[in-house]
Motif scaffolding. Sequence first.
Motif, PDB file in Angstrom:
ATOM      1  N   MET A 125      21.163   6.554  38.971  1.00  0.00           N
ATOM      2  CA  MET A 125      21.961   6.051  40.415  1.00  0.00           C
ATOM      3  C   MET A 125      21.678   6.063  41.893  1.00  0.00           C
ATOM      4  N   ASP A 126      20.728   5.671  42.688  1.00  0.00           N
ATOM      5  CA  ASP A 126      20.459   5.278  43.211  1.00  0.00           C
ATOM      6  C   ASP A 126      19.544   3.973  43.655  1.00  0.00           C
ATOM      7  N   PHE A 127      19.717   3.655  45.197  1.00  0.00           N
ATOM      8  CA  PHE A 127      19.426   2.837  45.668  1.00  0.00           C
ATOM      9  C   PHE A 127      18.485   2.604  46.743  1.00  0.00           C
ATOM     10  N   THR A 128      17.368   2.001  47.098  1.00  0.00           N
ATOM     11  CA  THR A 128      16.295   1.929  48.232  1.00  0.00           C
ATOM     12  C   THR A 128      16.573   1.054  49.236  1.00  0.00           C
ATOM     13  N   MET A 129      17.086   1.050  50.501  1.00  0.00           N
ATOM     14  CA  MET A 129      16.848   0.424  52.035  1.00  0.00           C
ATOM     15  C   MET A 129      16.089   0.680  52.618  1.00  0.00           C
ATOM     16  N   THR A 130      15.754  -0.611  53.263  1.00  0.00           N
ATOM     17  CA  THR A 130      14.564  -0.006  54.915  1.00  0.00           C
ATOM     18  C   THR A 130      15.574  -0.982  55.488  1.00  0.00           C
ATOM     19  N   LEU A 131      15.828  -0.415  56.629  1.00  0.00           N
ATOM     20  CA  LEU A 131      16.838  -0.938  57.931  1.00  0.00           C
ATOM     21  C   LEU A 131      16.438  -0.827  59.312  1.00  0.00           C
ATOM     22  N   HIS A 171      24.389  11.995  51.174  1.00  0.00           N
ATOM     23  CA  HIS A 171      24.310  11.866  50.049  1.00  0.00           C
ATOM     24  C   HIS A 171      22.989  11.113  49.693  1.00  0.00           C
ATOM     25  N   SER A 172      21.459  10.529  50.935  1.00  0.00           N
ATOM     26  CA  SER A 172      20.491  10.376  50.520  1.00  0.00           C
ATOM     27  C   SER A 172      19.606  11.651  50.237  1.00  0.00           C
ATOM     28  N   LYS A 173      18.864  11.423  49.400  1.00  0.00           N
ATOM     29  CA  LYS A 173      17.741  11.620  48.296  1.00  0.00           C
ATOM     30  C   LYS A 173      16.123  11.621  49.205  1.00  0.00           C
ATOM     31  N   ARG A 174      16.459  10.724  49.313  1.00  0.00           N
ATOM     32  CA  ARG A 174      14.912  10.767  50.775  1.00  0.00           C
ATOM     33  C   ARG A 174      14.691   9.660  51.098  1.00  0.00           C
ATOM     34  N   SER A 175      14.016  10.373  52.470  1.00  0.00           N
ATOM     35  CA  SER A 175      14.067   9.130  53.870  1.00  0.00           C
ATOM     36  C   SER A 175      13.201   9.561  54.662  1.00  0.00           C
ATOM     37  N   PHE A 176      12.169   8.191  55.518  1.00  0.00           N
ATOM     38  CA  PHE A 176      11.382   8.857  56.350  1.00  0.00           C
ATOM     39  C   PHE A 176      11.062   8.004  57.406  1.00  0.00           C
ATOM     40  N   ILE A 194      13.190   2.934  59.462  1.00  0.00           N
ATOM     41  CA  ILE A 194      13.760   3.990  58.278  1.00  0.00           C
ATOM     42  C   ILE A 194      14.010   3.573  56.687  1.00  0.00           C
ATOM     43  N   THR A 195      13.279   3.685  56.302  1.00  0.00           N
ATOM     44  CA  THR A 195      13.369   3.823  54.930  1.00  0.00           C
ATOM     45  C   THR A 195      13.889   4.625  54.051  1.00  0.00           C
ATOM     46  N   VAL A 196      15.671   4.483  53.048  1.00  0.00           N
ATOM     47  CA  VAL A 196      16.250   5.979  52.295  1.00  0.00           C
ATOM     48  C   VAL A 196      16.634   5.355  51.361  1.00  0.00           C
ATOM     49  N   THR A 197      16.404   6.153  50.627  1.00  0.00           N
ATOM     50  CA  THR A 197      16.918   6.174  49.167  1.00  0.00           C
ATOM     51  C   THR A 197      18.679   6.768  49.069  1.00  0.00           C
ATOM     52  N   ALA A 198      19.472   6.316  48.544  1.00  0.00           N
ATOM     53  CA  ALA A 198      21.085   7.173  49.110  1.00  0.00           C
ATOM     54  C   ALA A 198      20.829   6.688  47.183  1.00  0.00           C
ATOM     55  N   MET A 199      22.484   7.603  47.429  1.00  0.00           N
ATOM     56  CA  MET A 199      23.007   8.176  45.923  1.00  0.00           C
ATOM     57  C   MET A 199      23.384   6.850  45.724  1.00  0.00           C
ATOM     58  N   CYS A 200      24.754   6.818  44.560  1.00  0.00           N
ATOM     59  CA  CYS A 200      25.575   4.732  44.513  1.00  0.00           C
ATOM     60  C   CYS A 200      25.913   5.576  42.641  1.00  0.00           C
ATOM     61  N   ASN A 201      26.646   5.391  42.468  1.00  0.00           N
ATOM     62  CA  ASN A 201      27.852   6.706  41.666  1.00  0.00           C
ATOM     63  C   ASN A 201      27.908   4.531  41.287  1.00  0.00           C
ATOM     64  N   MET A 202      27.893   4.829  39.784  1.00  0.00           N
ATOM     65  CA  MET A 202      27.782   3.151  39.436  1.00  0.00           C
ATOM     66  C   MET A 202      28.302   3.380  37.526  1.00  0.00           C
ATOM     67  N   ASP A 203      28.950   1.964  37.608  1.00  0.00           N
ATOM     68  CA  ASP A 203      30.303   1.989  36.006  1.00  0.00           C
ATOM     69  C   ASP A 203      29.824   0.865  35.401  1.00  0.00           C
TER      70      ASP A 203
END
Length: 297
Positions: free
Chosen positions: A96-102, A142-147, A172-181
């Motif tokens: 239940m997370d996603f990874t984004m580079t920005l 609510h980020s799990k990992r980022s660098f 930055i690349t960050v992995t953050a939580m995403c609550n999914m249904d």
Amino acid sequence: MPYFAKLLLIIFCLVLLVESRKHRRRRWTSQLGVQRASHIYKKNHDVTKTWKGKTEQLLRVDDHDFTMRPAFGGPAIPVGVDVQVESLDSISEVDMDFTMTLYLRHYWKDERLSFPSTTNKSMTFDGRLVKKIWVPDVFFVHSKRSFIHDTTTDNIMLRVFPDGHVLYSMRITVTAMCNMDFSRFPLDSQTCSLELESYAYTDEDLMLYWKNGNESLKTDEKISLSQFLIQKFHTTSRLAFYSSTGWYNRLYINFTLRRHIFFFLLQTYFPATLMVMLSWVSFWIDRRAVPARVSLG
């Protein structure tokens, strides 16, 4: 014999006189060349190439205490933010997370960094100056990992303008939580958000805002995922309250994902339906043909 000695003496004196004149002529020509070179250097003198002072001295970094925010004790300092999403790397239903580079950019004004300039041009620096001045302490909620990317050097840019305005950019690349249904899986749509907030400064010290509203968020048109269709990106902002510390400005990067039903038809439903239909063949095989029925099962 005395006549021969006098002749040798005269010849020796003439040789010494000629050599001394040659030496004087060489000295004079070398001095003339140096004078011409110095004249040309003075004529084409380039200040930018002979600047021997430190940039920190030009910005007067050592003359101020940058542990405190700009205009400390006064009103909240406004910090504008804009984001350019480079890629949406992955969506994980299991974690239940996603990874984004920005690219994350901050804009603010610090009069302590103002400097005299006749051309009104800015100065650009890398991450080494960032450690010596004040920068906003924005983090991802609510980020799990980022660098921060560091190949080949830290992907940090700092641009200072003569009036003290500052542009601070990071990749930055960050992995953050995403609550999914998943109640409507595989016909579901998911809405995820990346949240930005100051860690130490409340809304009384730092006012975090989107610099250009919805135009502050830009995305690459080539962003795509195998299982999801990205419907839209948009920005929002609101105040977040913590009982022990107070109110904070929080910025949201929201994006909506709709699952590709055709992907799951090919990957899940079609193979499962085919297996069930193949199992029906066993009903038309003679019940006495045990090896065939077992092999088909």
